[in-house]
Design a protein around this motif. Structure first.
Motif, PDB file in Angstrom:
ATOM      1  N   ASN A  80       0.821  -1.212   0.000  1.00  0.00           N
ATOM      2  CA  ASN A  80       0.000   0.000   0.000  1.00  0.00           C
ATOM      3  C   ASN A  80       0.856   1.263   0.000  1.00  0.00           C
ATOM      4  O   ASN A  80       0.485   2.269  -0.618  1.00  0.00           O
ATOM      5  CB  ASN A  80      -0.940  -0.012   1.204  1.00  0.00           C
ATOM      6  CG  ASN A  80      -2.141  -0.926   0.998  1.00  0.00           C
ATOM      7  OD1 ASN A  80      -3.112  -0.571   0.333  1.00  0.00           O
ATOM      8  ND2 ASN A  80      -2.075  -2.122   1.568  1.00  0.00           N
TER       9      ASN A  80
ATOM     10  N   ALA B 125       2.018   1.646  -3.562  1.00  0.00           N
ATOM     11  CA  ALA B 125       0.910   2.144  -4.382  1.00  0.00           C
ATOM     12  C   ALA B 125       0.715   3.639  -4.179  1.00  0.00           C
ATOM     13  O   ALA B 125       0.455   4.385  -5.135  1.00  0.00           O
ATOM     14  CB  ALA B 125      -0.362   1.378  -4.039  1.00  0.00           C
TER      15      ALA B 125
ATOM     16  N   ASN C 139       1.073   6.379  -7.129  1.00  0.00           N
ATOM     17  CA  ASN C 139      -0.045   7.280  -7.432  1.00  0.00           C
ATOM     18  C   ASN C 139       0.396   8.738  -7.357  1.00  0.00           C
ATOM     19  O   ASN C 139       0.039   9.558  -8.213  1.00  0.00           O
ATOM     20  CB  ASN C 139      -1.198   7.029  -6.458  1.00  0.00           C
ATOM     21  CG  ASN C 139      -1.850   5.671  -6.677  1.00  0.00           C
ATOM     22  OD1 ASN C 139      -1.782   5.112  -7.774  1.00  0.00           O
ATOM     23  ND2 ASN C 139      -2.472   5.133  -5.636  1.00  0.00           N
TER      24      ASN C 139
ATOM     25  N   ARG D 216       4.077  -0.251 -12.140  1.00  0.00           N
ATOM     26  CA  ARG D 216       2.649  -0.494 -11.962  1.00  0.00           C
ATOM     27  C   ARG D 216       2.301  -1.943 -12.278  1.00  0.00           C
ATOM     28  O   ARG D 216       1.504  -2.580 -11.567  1.00  0.00           O
ATOM     29  CB  ARG D 216       1.854   0.457 -12.853  1.00  0.00           C
ATOM     30  CG  ARG D 216       0.344   0.287 -12.791  1.00  0.00           C
ATOM     31  CD  ARG D 216      -0.203   0.600 -11.421  1.00  0.00           C
ATOM     32  NE  ARG D 216      -0.031   2.000 -11.062  1.00  0.00           N
ATOM     33  CZ  ARG D 216      -0.482   2.531  -9.929  1.00  0.00           C
ATOM     34  NH1 ARG D 216      -1.104   1.764  -9.035  1.00  0.00           N
ATOM     35  NH2 ARG D 216      -0.293   3.807  -9.661  1.00  0.00           N
TER      36      ARG D 216
ATOM     37  N   LEU E   6       3.458  -4.057  -9.460  1.00  0.00           N
ATOM     38  CA  LEU E   6       2.581  -3.864  -8.308  1.00  0.00           C
ATOM     39  C   LEU E   6       1.326  -4.718  -8.447  1.00  0.00           C
ATOM     40  O   LEU E   6       0.893  -5.364  -7.484  1.00  0.00           O
ATOM     41  CB  LEU E   6       2.212  -2.388  -8.179  1.00  0.00           C
ATOM     42  CG  LEU E   6       1.246  -2.036  -7.046  1.00  0.00           C
ATOM     43  CD1 LEU E   6       1.921  -2.216  -5.692  1.00  0.00           C
ATOM     44  CD2 LEU E   6       0.737  -0.598  -7.199  1.00  0.00           C
TER      45      LEU E   6
ATOM     46  N   LEU F  36      -3.704  -4.939  -1.714  1.00  0.00           N
ATOM     47  CA  LEU F  36      -3.994  -3.513  -1.825  1.00  0.00           C
ATOM     48  C   LEU F  36      -5.358  -3.186  -1.237  1.00  0.00           C
ATOM     49  O   LEU F  36      -6.321  -3.943  -1.394  1.00  0.00           O
ATOM     50  CB  LEU F  36      -3.939  -3.077  -3.293  1.00  0.00           C
ATOM     51  CG  LEU F  36      -2.576  -3.211  -3.985  1.00  0.00           C
ATOM     52  CD1 LEU F  36      -2.690  -2.840  -5.455  1.00  0.00           C
ATOM     53  CD2 LEU F  36      -1.539  -2.343  -3.291  1.00  0.00           C
TER      54      LEU F  36
END
Length: 226
Positions: A188, A191, A195, A213, A216, A224
């Motif tokens: 997380n 991520a 982002n 990405r 991930l 996530l």
């Protein structure tokens, strides 16, 4: 018989007294010893001076070396702890400190450091993007364009380094070197970094962003938050 013994004692006393009277003084012996050594193994004055000079140079050189090492290590620690920005005079010391930390930390603590370094690269890219100064006159356009090209190159380099740190974390996830309880937190956090990188720095995803990405989605799909 008694007379013979007395005569021998007197002879011995005479020899001791004679030896004591004829014995050279300590000062004379020391002077003669030095003269004897100078004759047997003479030492040129130049060699003696060179030996003394070398000793002084060695001592002062050693002292200077350890002094410089102490100062440099202090600069590395200061730059790393204060997290100096990109372009700072101590930035290279900070990066050196990061490389030392990642080598000294146990393997279990490396993912956290890679995440910290990735966040640092992201903040450095934001700082570079925020330093763009709009041109206020025609003669400044050329300088501004050159500045933008330089900034874009620096941002691209930092972006590559950031995604390298992220890919190292994914390598640890793939090799099961991270505890299951920590994988969700790390995924997380990654991520969030991706982002933030995509939203604030680029309009079109770069090759590095797409690769990170994809990794991930492959490695963290089940961890996530929605």
């Amino acid at each position: 018989m008694i007379k013979f013994i007395k005569d021998q004692i007197k002879c011995f006393q005479c020899r001791v007294a004679l030896r004591k009277q004829t014995r050279p003084s300590d000062k004379f012996l020391n002077q003669c010893r030095q003269l004897f050594l100078d004759k047997i193994c003479p030492a040129p004055i130049e060699n003696v001076r060179m030996a003394k000079s070398f000793g002084l140079i060695y001592r002062y050189g050693l002292f200077s070396f350890f002094g410089c090492m102490f100062i440099l290590s202090g600069m590395v620690v200061f730059a790393d702890m204060t997290n100096v920005g990109y372009g700072h005079s101590l930035y290279s010391f900070k990066r050196f400190g990061e490389s030392v930390r990642i080598k000294l930390v146990p393997q279990a603590g490396q993912p956290s450091l890679h995440q910290e370094f990735a966040e640092r690269r992201l903040e450095e890219m934001k700082a570079i993007k925020g330093n763009t100064i709009p041109a206020s006159a025609t003669e400044q356009v050329k300088n501004q364009n050159q500045s933008i090209l330089t900034q874009n190159k620096e941002v691209e380099q930092l972006s590559q380094q950031m995604h390298q740190e992220i890919n190292l974390i994914f390598s640890d996830v793939e090799a099961n070197r991270i505890e299951p309880a920590r994988i969700k937190i790390i995924c997380n956090d990654i991520a969030r970094i991706l982002n933030d990188d995509e939203e604030s720095l680029t309009e079109i995803p770069t090759k590095f962003q797409q690769e990170s990405r994809n990794k991930l989605n492959i490695n963290c799909a089940g961890f996530l938050d929605p």
